[in-house]
Design an enzyme around this catalytic site. Structure first.
Site, PDB file in Angstrom:
ATOM      1  N   THR A  49      -2.103  15.626  35.920  1.00 13.47           N
ATOM      2  CA  THR A  49      -3.538  15.187  36.373  1.00 13.47           C
ATOM      3  C   THR A  49      -3.268  14.185  37.522  1.00 13.47           C
ATOM      4  O   THR A  49      -2.120  13.520  37.592  1.00 13.47           O
ATOM      5  CB  THR A  49      -3.904  14.525  35.026  1.00 13.47           C
ATOM      6  OG1 THR A  49      -3.975  15.620  33.936  1.00 13.47           O
ATOM      7  CG2 THR A  49      -5.163  13.914  34.982  1.00 13.47           C
TER       8      THR A  49
ATOM      9  N   THR B 105      -8.160  16.965  37.142  1.00 15.09           N
ATOM     10  CA  THR B 105      -6.843  17.634  36.839  1.00 15.09           C
ATOM     11  C   THR B 105      -7.051  19.181  36.554  1.00 15.09           C
ATOM     12  O   THR B 105      -8.423  19.782  36.969  1.00 15.09           O
ATOM     13  CB  THR B 105      -6.432  17.484  35.425  1.00 15.09           C
ATOM     14  OG1 THR B 105      -5.230  17.864  34.817  1.00 15.09           O
ATOM     15  CG2 THR B 105      -7.505  17.613  34.310  1.00 15.09           C
TER      16      THR B 105
ATOM     17  N   ASN C 246      -5.421  20.617  34.272  1.00 11.10           N
ATOM     18  CA  ASN C 246      -4.625  20.575  33.043  1.00 11.10           C
ATOM     19  C   ASN C 246      -3.119  20.815  33.229  1.00 11.10           C
ATOM     20  O   ASN C 246      -2.487  19.697  33.330  1.00 11.10           O
ATOM     21  CB  ASN C 246      -5.038  21.581  31.932  1.00 11.10           C
ATOM     22  CG  ASN C 246      -4.461  21.157  30.549  1.00 11.10           C
ATOM     23  OD1 ASN C 246      -4.317  20.119  30.197  1.00 11.10           O
ATOM     24  ND2 ASN C 246      -4.230  22.287  29.918  1.00 11.10           N
TER      25      ASN C 246
ATOM     26  N   ASP D 128      -7.382  22.393  26.122  1.00 12.65           N
ATOM     27  CA  ASP D 128      -7.672  21.250  25.414  1.00 12.65           C
ATOM     28  C   ASP D 128      -8.853  21.349  24.258  1.00 12.65           C
ATOM     29  O   ASP D 128      -9.283  20.332  23.529  1.00 12.65           O
ATOM     30  CB  ASP D 128      -8.547  20.216  26.601  1.00 12.65           C
ATOM     31  CG  ASP D 128      -7.214  19.604  27.318  1.00 12.65           C
ATOM     32  OD1 ASP D 128      -6.088  19.435  26.906  1.00 12.65           O
ATOM     33  OD2 ASP D 128      -7.789  18.946  28.443  1.00 12.65           O
TER      34      ASP D 128
ATOM     35  N   SER E 294     -11.317  15.796  26.600  1.00 16.60           N
ATOM     36  CA  SER E 294     -10.341  15.157  27.391  1.00 16.60           C
ATOM     37  C   SER E 294      -9.949  13.751  27.063  1.00 16.60           C
ATOM     38  O   SER E 294     -10.531  13.211  26.105  1.00 16.60           O
ATOM     39  CB  SER E 294     -11.118  14.889  28.756  1.00 16.60           C
ATOM     40  OG  SER E 294     -10.057  14.480  29.515  1.00 16.60           O
ATOM     41  N   SER E 295      -8.905  13.514  27.505  1.00 20.34           N
ATOM     42  CA  SER E 295      -8.165  12.130  27.312  1.00 20.34           C
ATOM     43  C   SER E 295      -8.282  11.320  28.500  1.00 20.34           C
ATOM     44  O   SER E 295      -7.917  10.154  28.565  1.00 20.34           O
ATOM     45  CB  SER E 295      -6.705  12.181  27.017  1.00 20.34           C
ATOM     46  OG  SER E 295      -6.574  12.892  25.794  1.00 20.34           O
TER      47      SER E 295
ATOM     48  N   GLY F 232      -2.023  13.173  29.935  1.00 20.29           N
ATOM     49  CA  GLY F 232      -2.492  14.021  28.590  1.00 20.29           C
ATOM     50  C   GLY F 232      -2.663  13.057  27.660  1.00 20.29           C
ATOM     51  O   GLY F 232      -3.561  11.981  28.004  1.00 20.29           O
TER      52      GLY F 232
END
Ligand code: GLY
Length: 577
Positions: A389, A407, A409, A431, A460-461, A482
């Protein structure tokens, strides 16, 4: 207390020696995880772009120099990195842009990918009904409808200065894709590891590998003619040129040919969404961050609210680290159960970000003992994320600020370039929680709130964050990593606010991470051994980890605007104006 992280870094050699003698596991990890070098602080007075790729950072700074605002610059950087940093910069993925305007307003653009209409709760299960990681990570089924083009265009339309057309902001990206750029060391270094995933697709092989099948090497010319054509269509026609017509047809055809289910209609239906950022306060500062479908802002504020009840600035460093870990465990447990796409499920954001809720959690924290994760909730396995990302931070001299994280991923996404378009596609649908008890690639668990469904956005984070002091931007930050993104941002905020660190020191300070499950604390090289001992003595299991987050950040000080590119990843730049 104030200098504890710096002291940690300085004591690295002693730490390494002690570990060699006393702690073989950690000593081994340090051999392969060299010390994080100090970040360079760059001072400027008229604006700053800090990004993971130097050309793109300079392009953004050039837009600022020409009178553009932070959003103009961010849009130019976003398109440029799709060309110069293909492992994470993209137009085939998605992300989040957080915007603070000089007039005091805040906004966010959610351009997260969506699940195609034919994805459902069973899409990523095998015949026995178990989660099938191959389907969610390594197949065309994993490809979400890309959001980046819609997101960058929406940001520009609503918040750009109006002095630039989209075509003008995209021109440097188009030129670099058309004329080619020199392939950099850091990109070349990553490619051999990605060979299996990338070279299996002819359209991808054509771009990243030579005719003899070997990957591009440092110094090779990296030309992306199809991508240049695609960017030109977008520049000419706007996002409609991407989401409708030939390009959309080609993307859908490529995904279907590879076994996926995305249709041209899925692309046609895609919308970037402007959302109200999530807000909190921390010791008198305002925290503005990304709301669901990212869990980042909610968790960040939840952890800060828990920590606000302790005097971290004067706490014993071991106790302070223990408190960080305990706050992390609790917030990640909540993420698992409660959060998902806000357009499909109810997210209890207000409750999770309230001071009262934090007080309830605080009452469960024992200062002398680690709470076992199992005593909070049940769990899974964690896996590493590479530099998959990317985050960039921008401020202009008008008082606007942008924090953007986007991103594909995994590094290079699913590895598939849609034939004829040059667009490298994501594998973002991993995700989702394919099944509640089955962790995703980052070891994160989820529940019904984050189960796959048609048109839904996976949780998402990503945590693009702007901290305000007296209503003005003070700190602009975010990171890849992540599940580790959120704890990285937490530590930057705590390092700056509680420890009074300058931004370069905060960016390079060794970090820890805990995500509730698995019940482990990950420690980067450079953390003082006595702190690790103290965590273990309280009952935590500490595991060494590679330093792979990258918090490209900006802090605004009375001296000026200070930018710091994270030294964990080579090639970043703080470009000041
Ligand atoms: N793909 C990683 C994230 O969005 O959290």
């Amino acid at each position: 207390m104030r200098n504890i992280r710096t002291a940690r870094a300085h004591r690295f050699c002693a730490f390494a020696l002690a570990c060699t003698l006393l702690w073989p596991i950690l000593a081994r990890a340090q051999e392969s995880n060299p010390e994080i070098p100090p970040a360079q602080a760059v001072l400027a007075h008229n604006g700053m772009v800090v990004a993971q790729e130097a050309r793109a950072a300079r392009i953004g700074a050039d837009i600022l120099q020409k009178g553009g605002n932070a959003v103009d610059a961010a849009v130019a950087v976003g398109f440029a990195m799709a060309v110069t940093y293909p492992r994470a910069g993209n137009i085939g993925g998605g992300g989040f842009m957080l915007i603070h305007l000089a007039n005091g307003d805040d906004s966010s653009i959610d351009y997260r990918e969506t699940a195609p209409a034919r994805i459902n709760a069973k899409s990523f299960l095998d015949a026995q009904g178990n989660a099938d990681p191959q389907k969610s990570r390594d197949s065309a089924l994993a490809i979400g409808v890309p959001g980046t083009v819609a997101g960058l265009a929406l940001a520009e339309e609503r918040y750009g200065s109006g002095h630039f057309t989209l075509a003008e902001l995209m021109a440097p990206a188009i030129a670099m894709a058309r004329d080619g750029i020199t392939f950099g060391d850091d990109r070349a270094e990553a490619l051999p590891n990605e060979r299996l995933r990338l070279a299996r697709w002819p359209a991808t092989r054509k771009i990243f590998f030579k005719s003899d099948g070997s990957p591009l090497s440092p110094g090779d010319r990296f030309v992306q003619s199809d991508l240049a054509d695609t960017l030109e269509v977008i520049a000419r026609e706007g996002p409609v040129g991407f989401y409708e017509g030939t390009i959309a047809d080609e993307i859908a055809a490529a995904v279907q040919a590879a076994g996926g289910v995305m249709t041209a209609e899925d692309l046609h239906d895609y919308r970037a969404i402007e959302r109200k950022p999530v807000r909190g306060t921390y010791r008198g500062y305002d925290i503005v961050s990304m709301p669901p479908p990212s869990s980042g802002g909610v968790e960040l504020i939840e952890m800060l609210n828990i920590l606000e009840g302790y005097e971290l600035a004067t706490a014993d460093p071991a106790e302070e680290l223990h408190l960080l870990v305990e706050a992390m465990k609790r917030a990640y447990a909540d993420r698992t159960l409660f959060l998902g796409d806000p357009d499909k499920v109810q997210n209890p954001v207000e409750r999770l970000t309230s001071k009262d809720y934090a007080a309830l959690w605080r009452a469960t924290i024992n200062l002398a003992r680690a709470t076992p994760a199992g005593a909070i909730r049940a769990g899974g396995q964690a896996q590493d994320e590479g530099r998959n990302t990317t985050h960039f931070s921008v401020v202009d001299h008008f008082g606007n600020a942008v924090a953007n994280t986007y991103t594909l991923n995994f590094s290079y996404g699913v590895g598939l370039v849609a034939e004829g378009t040059g667009v490298l596609l994501n594998n973002e649908l991993d995700d989702f929680a394919a099944k509640p008890e089955s962790p995703n690639a980052y070891g994160l668990l989820g529940a019904e709130a984050n189960e796959p469904a048609p048109g839904k956005r996976p949780l998402s984070s990503m945590t693009p964050t702007i901290v305000l002091k007296d209503g003005k931007p003070f700190l602009i930050t975010g990171s890849p990593g992540g599940s580790r993104i959120i704890t990285t941002v937490l530590q930057i905020v705590v390092d700056v606010i509680d420890r009074g660190m300058d931004i370069a020191s905060a960016v390079s300070a060794p970090r820890i991470h805990n995500q509730w499950m698995p019940d482990q604390v990950y420690a980067e090289p450079g953390l003082a051994p006595e702190l690790i001992d103290a965590l273990q003595a309280r009952g935590d299991t500490v595991v060494p980890t590679r330093p792979f987050t990258s918090a490209n950040s900006i802090m605004i000080t009375p001296k000026g605007i200070i930018g710091a590119a994270d030294p964990r990843t080579r090639g970043g730049l703080a470009a000041g104006q």
